[in-house]
Every structure is written in C-alpha cells, then in structure tokens.
Write a protein that holds these residues in place. Structure first.
Motif, PDB file in Angstrom:
ATOM      1  N   VAL A   7       0.849  -1.204   0.000  1.00  0.00           N
ATOM      2  CA  VAL A   7       0.000   0.000   0.000  1.00  0.00           C
ATOM      3  C   VAL A   7       0.878   1.245   0.000  1.00  0.00           C
ATOM      4  O   VAL A   7       0.619   2.221  -0.737  1.00  0.00           O
ATOM      5  CB  VAL A   7      -0.954  -0.006   1.213  1.00  0.00           C
ATOM      6  CG1 VAL A   7      -1.613   1.359   1.380  1.00  0.00           C
ATOM      7  CG2 VAL A   7      -2.010  -1.091   1.048  1.00  0.00           C
ATOM      8  N   LEU A   8       1.936   1.221   0.816  1.00  0.00           N
ATOM      9  CA  LEU A   8       2.858   2.352   0.877  1.00  0.00           C
ATOM     10  C   LEU A   8       3.543   2.570  -0.479  1.00  0.00           C
ATOM     11  O   LEU A   8       3.630   3.709  -0.970  1.00  0.00           O
ATOM     12  CB  LEU A   8       3.904   2.103   1.964  1.00  0.00           C
ATOM     13  CG  LEU A   8       5.067   3.102   2.042  1.00  0.00           C
ATOM     14  CD1 LEU A   8       4.552   4.503   2.346  1.00  0.00           C
ATOM     15  CD2 LEU A   8       6.071   2.655   3.108  1.00  0.00           C
ATOM     16  N   ILE A   9       4.022   1.485  -1.094  1.00  0.00           N
ATOM     17  CA  ILE A   9       4.732   1.602  -2.372  1.00  0.00           C
ATOM     18  C   ILE A   9       3.799   2.124  -3.471  1.00  0.00           C
ATOM     19  O   ILE A   9       4.136   3.068  -4.205  1.00  0.00           O
ATOM     20  CB  ILE A   9       5.342   0.250  -2.772  1.00  0.00           C
ATOM     21  CG1 ILE A   9       6.476  -0.130  -1.814  1.00  0.00           C
ATOM     22  CG2 ILE A   9       5.869   0.285  -4.214  1.00  0.00           C
ATOM     23  CD1 ILE A   9       6.985  -1.549  -1.984  1.00  0.00           C
ATOM     24  N   VAL A  48       2.145   6.510  -6.988  1.00  0.00           N
ATOM     25  CA  VAL A  48       1.068   7.342  -7.533  1.00  0.00           C
ATOM     26  C   VAL A  48       1.295   8.809  -7.182  1.00  0.00           C
ATOM     27  O   VAL A  48       1.177   9.717  -8.027  1.00  0.00           O
ATOM     28  CB  VAL A  48      -0.307   6.871  -7.009  1.00  0.00           C
ATOM     29  CG1 VAL A  48      -1.393   7.869  -7.365  1.00  0.00           C
ATOM     30  CG2 VAL A  48      -0.634   5.491  -7.576  1.00  0.00           C
ATOM     31  N   LYS A  49       1.672   9.063  -5.938  1.00  0.00           N
ATOM     32  CA  LYS A  49       1.898  10.443  -5.496  1.00  0.00           C
ATOM     33  C   LYS A  49       3.073  11.063  -6.242  1.00  0.00           C
ATOM     34  O   LYS A  49       3.041  12.250  -6.613  1.00  0.00           O
ATOM     35  CB  LYS A  49       2.149  10.468  -3.990  1.00  0.00           C
ATOM     36  CG  LYS A  49       2.220  11.882  -3.417  1.00  0.00           C
ATOM     37  CD  LYS A  49       2.178  11.870  -1.906  1.00  0.00           C
ATOM     38  CE  LYS A  49       2.131  13.295  -1.363  1.00  0.00           C
ATOM     39  NZ  LYS A  49       2.026  13.324   0.115  1.00  0.00           N
ATOM     40  N   TYR A  50       4.129  10.272  -6.494  1.00  0.00           N
ATOM     41  CA  TYR A  50       5.299  10.789  -7.202  1.00  0.00           C
ATOM     42  C   TYR A  50       4.941  11.158  -8.644  1.00  0.00           C
ATOM     43  O   TYR A  50       5.282  12.244  -9.130  1.00  0.00           O
ATOM     44  CB  TYR A  50       6.426   9.761  -7.176  1.00  0.00           C
ATOM     45  CG  TYR A  50       7.612  10.133  -8.037  1.00  0.00           C
ATOM     46  CD1 TYR A  50       8.491  11.132  -7.630  1.00  0.00           C
ATOM     47  CD2 TYR A  50       7.823   9.511  -9.266  1.00  0.00           C
ATOM     48  CE1 TYR A  50       9.582  11.489  -8.419  1.00  0.00           C
ATOM     49  CE2 TYR A  50       8.905   9.858 -10.061  1.00  0.00           C
ATOM     50  CZ  TYR A  50       9.782  10.851  -9.636  1.00  0.00           C
ATOM     51  OH  TYR A  50      10.843  11.209 -10.437  1.00  0.00           O
ATOM     52  N   MET A  89       9.099  -5.558  -2.848  1.00  0.00           N
ATOM     53  CA  MET A  89       9.085  -4.600  -1.742  1.00  0.00           C
ATOM     54  C   MET A  89      10.413  -3.854  -1.638  1.00  0.00           C
ATOM     55  O   MET A  89      10.447  -2.637  -1.431  1.00  0.00           O
ATOM     56  CB  MET A  89       8.766  -5.309  -0.420  1.00  0.00           C
ATOM     57  CG  MET A  89       7.336  -5.842  -0.335  1.00  0.00           C
ATOM     58  SD  MET A  89       6.806  -6.251   1.359  1.00  0.00           S
ATOM     59  CE  MET A  89       8.036  -7.439   1.837  1.00  0.00           C
ATOM     60  N   PHE A  90      11.517  -4.577  -1.816  1.00  0.00           N
ATOM     61  CA  PHE A  90      12.836  -3.958  -1.664  1.00  0.00           C
ATOM     62  C   PHE A  90      13.081  -2.907  -2.740  1.00  0.00           C
ATOM     63  O   PHE A  90      13.492  -1.779  -2.434  1.00  0.00           O
ATOM     64  CB  PHE A  90      13.919  -5.040  -1.725  1.00  0.00           C
ATOM     65  CG  PHE A  90      15.317  -4.498  -1.604  1.00  0.00           C
ATOM     66  CD1 PHE A  90      15.799  -4.060  -0.387  1.00  0.00           C
ATOM     67  CD2 PHE A  90      16.149  -4.420  -2.712  1.00  0.00           C
ATOM     68  CE1 PHE A  90      17.085  -3.554  -0.263  1.00  0.00           C
ATOM     69  CE2 PHE A  90      17.427  -3.915  -2.610  1.00  0.00           C
ATOM     70  CZ  PHE A  90      17.899  -3.478  -1.377  1.00  0.00           C
ATOM     71  N   ILE A  91      12.830  -3.238  -4.010  1.00  0.00           N
ATOM     72  CA  ILE A  91      13.074  -2.272  -5.081  1.00  0.00           C
ATOM     73  C   ILE A  91      12.082  -1.106  -4.990  1.00  0.00           C
ATOM     74  O   ILE A  91      12.421   0.046  -5.301  1.00  0.00           O
ATOM     75  CB  ILE A  91      13.020  -2.959  -6.474  1.00  0.00           C
ATOM     76  CG1 ILE A  91      13.650  -2.046  -7.538  1.00  0.00           C
ATOM     77  CG2 ILE A  91      11.606  -3.313  -6.852  1.00  0.00           C
ATOM     78  CD1 ILE A  91      15.121  -1.805  -7.339  1.00  0.00           C
TER      79      ILE A  91
END
Length: 605
Positions: free
Chosen positions: A183-185, A190-192, A262-264
């Motif tokens: 969710v964070l990624i 999207v925000k970026y 998740m890492f990338i």
C-alpha cells in the motif's frame, strides 16, 4: 502442578500419527519461513544509504543501481536454492550441499555458520523490534532487555506449541506487513507520478567523480543484509505438506517475488523522495510520513513494521531445530536434538535457541548493533559454500541442462564470496571473532562425533560369541542408624542374595558401642561392619571399604552398593536430606566394577 502448567503453556501431547497434521501448506510456510527475509525490507535500503552518505547527498543516486544489483543477486539465490530443494528434498540446505559435495569439514563450516546465524537472528530481531518500540515510547528505553526477553519467551512458547499453531498465530502480522508495505509503495508511486512530491533528487552527472568502486561495493554488501533468511525454506523442507519439495520451491519463489518487489519499491521511493538516512527516523518512516502524513496509516505501518522485526526471529525457530536435527542425525550434535517433544516439534532445539539468544541479549544489554555484521557474514558463508557445492554437483553428475544451472551457481558463488570478503576487509574489527569461534564450533562437532563413535565401538557386541557373564553378587548397604528405610533396604538386598553386609561409620567409641548393641538386639540376619573415622569423614572410609571388597571379590561376584534413601512428600524438603547419599553416589560413579542402586522409602508427611 508442573504438569498442569506445562499443558497450559504448550497444550496437550500429540500422538506420533498426528505429525502429518503439523505439516505446513504454502501460505502458512510463507509466513513462518519468510518473516526474517521480508522484515529486512525495513532496513535493507537504509543500510545502502548510510554507506553512500559518506560520499555526500549526491551519491544517493547510486542506491538505485545498487538495489537492482541486490535484486539480481536475490534472483540468483532463489534459482539456486530452488535447484537445491529438488536436489536435496530431505532438507538441510547449505549443510547437506556442502557436506555431500565439498567434504564433511566444509559442511560443518556451513552448518555451524547457519546455527550461529540463527541464534544471532533471534537476538538481533528481538532487539531491533524493541528499538522500534522504545523509539515510539522513550520511557521504555531502560526496560529494553526485559522487552526483548519477553518476546523471545513468547516465540519460544509459541513454537513449542507446534509449528502449525505458531504459523496460524504469526501469519496475520506477517501478511499485514506485506499488505501495508505494498500500500505504501503503490501510494508513494502514484503520489510521485502525479506531482505530489517535490524533492531535490541527486542526478547521475553530479556523482560520478565523488564515489569510489570500493564504496559502491561496501554499499552493495550492506544492502545484501536484505537477503538474510532466503536459505530458510531449503533447510525446512520436512515441515511442508506433500509433495514437500514442490511446495517448498513454490514458497521460495513467492518469498523471492514479494521480497524483491518490496525492496526495489522502497529503494525507488527513497530516491524519488530524496530521502537521506537519519538517526532519529528510519527510511520507511520518512517515506510513510511523506506519503500519508502522520495519520492513522502512518502509525499502522510503523506498528506492523515493529511487529515484523520481532517476528523475524520466528524463521530461526523453524530452521534451527531442523538443522540441529540434521547435524545430530550425523552424530555431530547431541542426540537430544533428534527427539520430538509433546507437540511433535524438535523442542530441545527450540529451547536451546531461545536460551542462547536470550543470553546474547543479556550480555549485550539489548544493544546488538555490533552483532549485525557477524550476523550477515554468517549468512553469506553458507550462501557461498552452497553455491560452490552445487557447482561441484553439476560437474560430477552432468544432468540434462546442467551448464545453465552451473553458470547460475557460479555467478552466485562469485558474488556471495565477494560480499563475504568485503565484510571481512571493511568490518574486520566487528567480525574477527568468527575466525576463532567457527573453528571452535567445528572442533566441538568433530569431538562429539568421535565420542559417539568411540562409545558405539565399546558397546558393540558379537551376537554369536558375547553372552552375559553370570556371577554372584555381594551387596554393601551403608547405614546411618536403624530406621524403616534401612529395614526396607536390607529386606530387598536379602531377596537378591545372601551375601549382604551393612556398613556403619562411627566417629567415637561411644557411638560405635551404642550402634553395635542396638544391632545385636535387632538381629536382622545381616552382618554389621563398623568403620571408625578419625577425621569425621563418612565418604572416605566407605569408599576405602568398597575398594577392599571389590578387590577381594572381583573374580567371583558383582559388587553392588545399595544406598537407602527416603523420598520426601514435598520437593523443597528434599534439600534437607540425603546429602551424604548423593555424595557417595557421585564418588562411586567413577568406580568401574561397582553397581550403584537406590532403595527409595516414601514419607507421607
């Protein structure tokens, strides 16, 4: 009382036939065996950025290609360990691969490294989780050791209850962490791309002259801390439902895919948001803050991140007992690690892991930061040996399509070897102890096996020729007076043989005369031998007498020392009695031809 408390903690005993019900499906196995690897997302990117900051903020651009390099190594490790799973479906991972292809001592190096690494995993993870809690609640900082120990105790009890039950409880927070990070990624991306982020992002052109190859390699090796725990699935194949190897391979691929994504994702967001590492706030916290602000979602992500750092230790609780079982099966560790407990888990391995990791936390006062390089090196030594072992296997067997597999393992071996060497050269002051400790562990393994082999040689008999030697029996009964327990002991002794003598040790003539008079009056039909002790010692005259009897009757009789002992009603009362009998038993254990027996007499009050 103790039995009821044990049942309350770990549940009812399970029948051996129920073991299939304790096997894991892919979803539960993913939660249990990947918590260590997945939790590294919380600090993997940060470790890269911390190293790069030595060259200034503009050097942070390199976090992207370095993260892609870590991702490439993850792909190689996943492919390699997937091959290992099908080649060695009984489990054991790097230990079995290295032992079978590179020799026993190399296998012990891999196995010893992994065992130490699992202990460090529990200590480091519990301390890292505690740090996350004390950061949010500074007033708890002085209690960090107690918090870490409480978490270790919780995980130990959960795993003693059985792997299926622990998986059911621990799966929820693991999957909550995965969902929250995705969710964070997604929200951050999207925000970026919608222009919601305005950060000064370093560009490639400004960084070329400011950074050395050595620093890049050091940052890469630090980022590879995100790969700890990848090998756990190949070690724990016996824990999977059938077909075990297929389920294990699928779980490994799922873990690698989730970990890599998740890492990338975190690395890209850290670069796009222009985030630099901070002592006061983690990189994940900064990204969550920039994406959501300090609202409910932010605190939820922080909460599940702290929780997953705690639960990262659970991977070790699944892998350590199985690896200890493999080593014990090969006689390199005590046989107790092969025994399944009430809940069908290898409870001795679970308990030992909990105790050793708790000792580390206590010794380092909950600050295990200095153990992290040792912890990472303990992973990459088995990584390297496993890859090298698989290379040798492909060269020996040359199965269809072996060349491609050989190339994958060769690239992986060279990469993990390079990372190990970087750790050695850049952090020698923190990992020097491994060069003394691992040889010592291997020495213990070898001595343990030598003892078991020597014991087997001495106990082995020839079924055709070796028959029991029939001899008589002389029983010596040490007594301190004429009591019910002495009466019972003499009665039992006379039921075995007529050659019974009672031995009394007196300190003065008055005691001896009184004892002889009472014995003559009682007349139990057993000869009384009285020994005088001028130095008020009871043990020494008794041992001397037993040695004399042993020498006189060695050819004709067995010598049995029958020790009367009463059993108190309450456990605490036992310390008030039987001290002489315990000392006598301890001394006699070293006598080769003396049998020691005890006749218990139970007290009712």
């Amino acid at each position: 009382m103790v039995g009821k408390f044990k049942r309350l903690l770990i549940g009812r005993p399970m029948k051996s036939a129920e073991i299939e019900g304790e096997k894991l499906n892919k979803l539960k196995a993913l939660a249990v065996l990947s918590s260590d690897a997945l939790s590294s997302v919380a600090y993997g990117t940060e470790q890269i950025l911390i190293v790069l900051m030595a060259a200034g903020f503009t050097a942070l651009w390199y976090s992207v290609p370095i993260s892609l390099g870590v991702l490439g190594l993850l792909l190689i490790l996943i492919l390699s360990y997937r091959q290992t799973i099908f080649a060695y479906p009984t489990g054991g991972g790097a230990y079995i691969v290295a032992k079978n292809n590179l020799g026993v001592h190399t296998g012990l190096l891999a196995g010893g490294s992994l065992l130490v690494d699992y202990i460090l995993t529990v200590a480091v993870s519990s301390s890292a989780g505690t740090d996350a809690i004390t950061s949010a609640f500074p007033s708890l900082h002085d209690h960090r050791v107690l918090i870490s120990l409480t978490m270790i105790l919780f995980l130990t009890i959960m795993n003693l209850r059985g792997i299926t039950e622990s998986a059911s409880v621990l799966a929820l927070p693991v999957y909550l962490f995965v969902v929250s990070i995705f969710v964070l990624i997604i929200s951050g991306v999207v925000k970026y791309f919608t222009g919601g982020v305005h950060a000064a992002v370093p560009e490639m052109s400004t960084t070329v002259s400011n950074i050395s190859l050595f620093l890049i390699l050091k940052a890469f090796s630090s980022g590879c801390s995100a790969l700890t725990g990848v090998e756990a699935v190949s070690n724990a194949i016996p824990n999977f439902k059938k077909p075990a190897e297929r389920n294990a391979a699928a779980t490994l691929v799922m873990m690698g895919t989730i970990l890599g994504a998740m890492f990338i994702g975190i690395s890209l967001l850290a670069y796009w948001y222009g985030i630099a590492p901070s002592e006061k706030e983690t990189v994940v916290s900064q990204i969550a803050n920039a994406t959501f602000g300090r609202g409910f979602i932010y605190y939820f992500i922080q909460g599940v991140t702290a929780l997953i750092l705690f639960l990262a230790a659970n991977t070790a609780y699944s892998a350590f007992p199985l690896l200890a079982f493999m080593l014990a099966k090969d006689k390199f560790m005590p046989r107790m690690f092969m025994v399944r407990g009430d809940r069908l888990g290898f409870s001795n391995g679970i308990i030992n892991l909990g105790v050793l990791s708790a000792l580390l936390v206590i010794v380092f006062n909950g600050d295990t930061e200095n153990l992290i390089p040792l912890y990472a090196l303990g992973v990459f030594i088995p990584f390297t040996l496993s890859q090298l072992g698989m290379m040798v296997r492909w060269i020996k067997l040359k199965p269809s399509g072996w060349l491609g597999r050989f190339i994958v393992n060769t690239i992986g071996m060279l990469t993990t070897l390079t990372i190990s060497l970087i750790f050695v050269f850049t952090k020698f002051s923190q990992i020097w102890m491994v060069f003394f400790f691992l040889p010592f562990v291997i020495f213990i393994f070898i001595q343990t096996k030598r003892h078991y082999e020597n014991t087997a040689d001495q106990l082995r008999i020839d079924l055709a020729r070796d028959k029991p030697l029939i001899k008589g029996n002389t029983i010596v009964v040490p007594i301190a007076g004429i009591t019910q327990v002495v009466k019972q002991s003499l009665g039992y002794a006379k039921s075995v043989t007529d050659n019974v003598v009672a031995v009394y040790v007196g300190f003065n003539d008055e005691e001896i005369e009184r004892m002889e008079k009472k014995w003559e009056e009682w007349d139990p039909g057993v000869r009384l031998i009285v020994l005088r002790s001028s130095y008020r010692s009871i043990i020494r005259p008794l041992i001397k007498f037993v040695d004399t009897v042993e020498w006189k009757t060695a050819e004709t009789d067995h010598i049995t020392v029958l020790i009367p002992q009463f059993i108190t009603k309450h456990w605490w009362q036992h310390i008030l009695h039987n001290q002489t009998s315990l000392l006598l038993r301890a001394y006699l254990f070293n006598r080769k031809d003396v049998v020691i027996a005890t006749v218990p007499y139970h007290l009712n009050k």
